[in-house]
Design a protein around this motif. Structure first.
Motif, PDB file in Angstrom:
ATOM      1  N   UNK A 248       0.801  -1.220   0.000  1.00 14.59           N
ATOM      2  CA  UNK A 248       0.000   0.000   0.000  1.00 14.59           C
ATOM      3  C   UNK A 248       0.835   1.272   0.000  1.00 14.59           C
ATOM      4  N   UNK A 249       2.018   1.207   0.611  1.00 14.52           N
ATOM      5  CA  UNK A 249       2.836   2.405   0.734  1.00 14.52           C
ATOM      6  C   UNK A 249       2.870   2.916   2.164  1.00 14.52           C
ATOM      7  N   UNK A 250       3.642   3.975   2.391  1.00 13.19           N
ATOM      8  CA  UNK A 250       3.869   4.493   3.734  1.00 13.19           C
ATOM      9  C   UNK A 250       2.613   5.104   4.350  1.00 13.19           C
ATOM     10  N   UNK A 279       5.339  10.295  -2.357  1.00 13.33           N
ATOM     11  CA  UNK A 279       6.241  10.102  -3.492  1.00 13.33           C
ATOM     12  C   UNK A 279       6.755   8.665  -3.499  1.00 13.33           C
ATOM     13  N   UNK A 280       7.288   8.275  -4.622  1.00  9.92           N
ATOM     14  CA  UNK A 280       8.000   7.011  -4.687  1.00  9.92           C
ATOM     15  C   UNK A 280       9.276   7.138  -3.869  1.00  9.92           C
ATOM     16  N   UNK A 281       9.505   6.174  -2.992  1.00 12.30           N
ATOM     17  CA  UNK A 281      10.703   6.234  -2.157  1.00 12.30           C
ATOM     18  C   UNK A 281      11.242   4.838  -1.922  1.00 12.30           C
ATOM     19  N   UNK A 282      12.503   4.756  -1.518  1.00 20.74           N
ATOM     20  CA  UNK A 282      13.163   3.479  -1.288  1.00 20.74           C
ATOM     21  C   UNK A 282      12.497   2.727  -0.132  1.00 20.74           C
ATOM     22  N   UNK A 283      12.586   1.405  -0.201  1.00 19.96           N
ATOM     23  CA  UNK A 283      11.951   0.572   0.826  1.00 19.96           C
ATOM     24  C   UNK A 283      12.530   0.866   2.205  1.00 19.96           C
ATOM     25  N   UNK A 284      13.869   1.016   2.280  1.00 21.25           N
ATOM     26  CA  UNK A 284      14.478   1.257   3.587  1.00 21.25           C
ATOM     27  C   UNK A 284      14.028   2.584   4.182  1.00 21.25           C
ATOM     28  N   UNK A 285      13.731   3.564   3.336  1.00 18.04           N
ATOM     29  CA  UNK A 285      13.242   4.856   3.831  1.00 18.04           C
ATOM     30  C   UNK A 285      11.827   4.715   4.387  1.00 18.04           C
ATOM     31  N   UNK A 286      10.960   3.975   3.680  1.00 15.97           N
ATOM     32  CA  UNK A 286       9.595   3.762   4.166  1.00 15.97           C
ATOM     33  C   UNK A 286       9.606   3.045   5.516  1.00 15.97           C
ATOM     34  N   UNK A 287      10.436   2.018   5.625  1.00  9.75           N
ATOM     35  CA  UNK A 287      10.525   1.273   6.886  1.00  9.75           C
ATOM     36  C   UNK A 287      11.022   2.175   8.009  1.00  9.75           C
ATOM     37  N   UNK A 288      12.077   2.967   7.723  1.00 15.47           N
ATOM     38  CA  UNK A 288      12.649   3.846   8.741  1.00 15.47           C
ATOM     39  C   UNK A 288      11.630   4.883   9.215  1.00 15.47           C
ATOM     40  N   UNK A 290       8.360   4.700   9.097  1.00 18.41           N
ATOM     41  CA  UNK A 290       7.313   4.015   9.865  1.00 18.41           C
ATOM     42  C   UNK A 290       7.784   3.749  11.295  1.00 18.41           C
ATOM     43  N   UNK A 291       9.026   3.247  11.434  1.00 16.67           N
ATOM     44  CA  UNK A 291       9.551   2.943  12.766  1.00 16.67           C
ATOM     45  C   UNK A 291       9.716   4.202  13.610  1.00 16.67           C
ATOM     46  N   UNK A 292      10.089   5.303  12.990  1.00 17.07           N
ATOM     47  CA  UNK A 292      10.240   6.559  13.731  1.00 17.07           C
ATOM     48  C   UNK A 292       8.899   7.026  14.288  1.00 17.07           C
TER      49      UNK A 292
END
Length: 379
Positions: A248-250, A279-288, A290-292
């Motif tokens: 789904x995305x961030x 925006x389209x963004x890297x997977x590691x950025x979305x995960x980071x 979300x965790x923040x």
């Protein structure tokens, strides 16, 4: 100097080998204990069922023995009105019921004693497992600390003692998370699946003894147990990493997470505000990201006792701005900076890895506002 270094390295290698061997032995003991626990737990369920059945049989036999004794009393009172054959038959019947009752009572006593014995043993095994898990975690902390490379952490933490404490906290957090997950899986899906296996075996006996309707009822209960196990597995997977981030995305994942937290906590108002389009963004950025948000919200709930939390996400051309604000009890940033908590320190390190900025504004009694700005990368 080189000789001292080589000697120290040799000692560390020997220590690591000894610790690794000890950890494996403790783990083996824990596994053997867990197997015995599961075997006894299954036996306890079967024993409890047998106790229930033997109680019913004993009560029925006691009732019949009483009827036989009453008939024998009539024979003894009016002996001359009965033939010898009738008297003998009544006497033999009463004696047979008495003997059968004695056998059932003895069997019931043995089953009760075995049930109590198993329950006591299970308590002992559970205590052994708990202590074993703690020991494995402690040994892992020491082993990983000896084996770890803390040079990158050393560049971020100037003081040697603070560097050591931070490194240990990271390892402890990892081990605690692994232990929590292992316990969740063991107490949740593993137990449910073991119960499903046991009950699937019972279905056959139920069909043979009580018929198809009773077996179908038992099968329905097994289906419900499987549904519960599946839901528990999905929850654990979501905690590890929400699959919705990929699908789904961030933004939708954040909204789903915040709605779920608000539903679980009655009286807590959690609002999500979005400005701009994701925006389209890297997977590691979305995960980071979300965790923040997850860490900020959990800190506000657990440590600040917040009742109102707002999460604002601003999607700009080349940056993502996150603002998490709460009405909790707050704290003095100067006091936190002198002795930062692991949660805040971890957030700062995560933002630094993203080459972003983290700003914390708080005061005692006036809540907390966290502003996070990170550049968008698509690789």
């Amino acid at each position: 100097m080189n000789n001292n270094k080589q000697t120290l390295e040799t000692i560390i290698v020997q220590m690591k080998d000894t610790i690794r061997s000890s950890k494996e032995q403790i783990f083996e003991i824990c596994e053997q204990t867990r197997q015995e626990y599961e075997t006894l737990e299954s036996e306890l369920k079967d024993t409890r069922r047998k106790v229930s059945e033997i109680i019913q049989q004993t009560d029925e036999k006691r009732r019949r023995a009483q009827v036989a004794r009453n008939r024998l009393a009539v024979i003894n009172r009016d002996f001359n009105t009965f033939s010898n054959e009738e008297a003998k038959k009544v006497y033999d019947d009463a004696n047979e019921h008495r003997l059968q009752l004695a056998v059932l009572e003895n069997e019931e006593k043995q089953l009760r004693e075995r049930r109590d014995q198993i329950e006591r043993r299970l308590l002992q095994l559970q205590d052994t497992l708990n202590r074993g898990e703690v020991l494995v975690g402690q040994v892992s902390v020491v082993h990983n600390f000896l084996d770890g490379d803390l040079r990158e952490v050393g560049e971020m933490v100037e003081d040697a003692k603070e560097k050591q404490a931070f490194g240990l906290k990271i390892i402890q957090a990892q081990e605690e998370e692994r232990r929590r997950l292992a316990r969740e899986i063991h107490d949740g899906p593993a137990q449910l699946l073991a119960n499903v296996l046991l009950r699937s075996e019972i279905i056959g006996r139920t069909y043979s003894e009580y018929g198809i309707e009773a077996a179908l009822n038992e099968l329905q209960d097994v289906r419900e147990a499987i549904k519960g196990s599946l839901a528990e597995v999905r929850r654990i997977i979501y905690d590890l990493r929400p699959m919705a981030l990929d699908d789904l995305g961030l933004v939708p994942t954040l909204k789903k997470y915040l709605d779920g937290v608000a539903d679980e906590l009655e009286g807590t108002d959690i609002r999500f505000i979005l400005h701009g389009d994701e925006h389209k963004m890297a997977v590691n950025l979305k995960v980071a990201l979300f965790r923040l948000v997850q860490e900020s919200v959990q800190n506000a709930l657990k440590h600040a006792n917040a009742r109102q939390i707002s999460v604002k996400a601003e999607m700009r051309a080349k940056q993502v701005h996150l603002i998490i604000q709460d009405d909790g009890q707050g704290f003095e940033p100067e006091e936190k900076s002198s002795k930062p908590g692991f949660g805040l320190m971890g957030m700062k390190e995560r933002v630094n890895m993203l080459k972003g900025d983290l700003k914390i504004e708080s005061a005692k009694g006036n809540g907390t506002k966290i502003t996070i700005i990170v550049p968008i990368n698509t690789e």
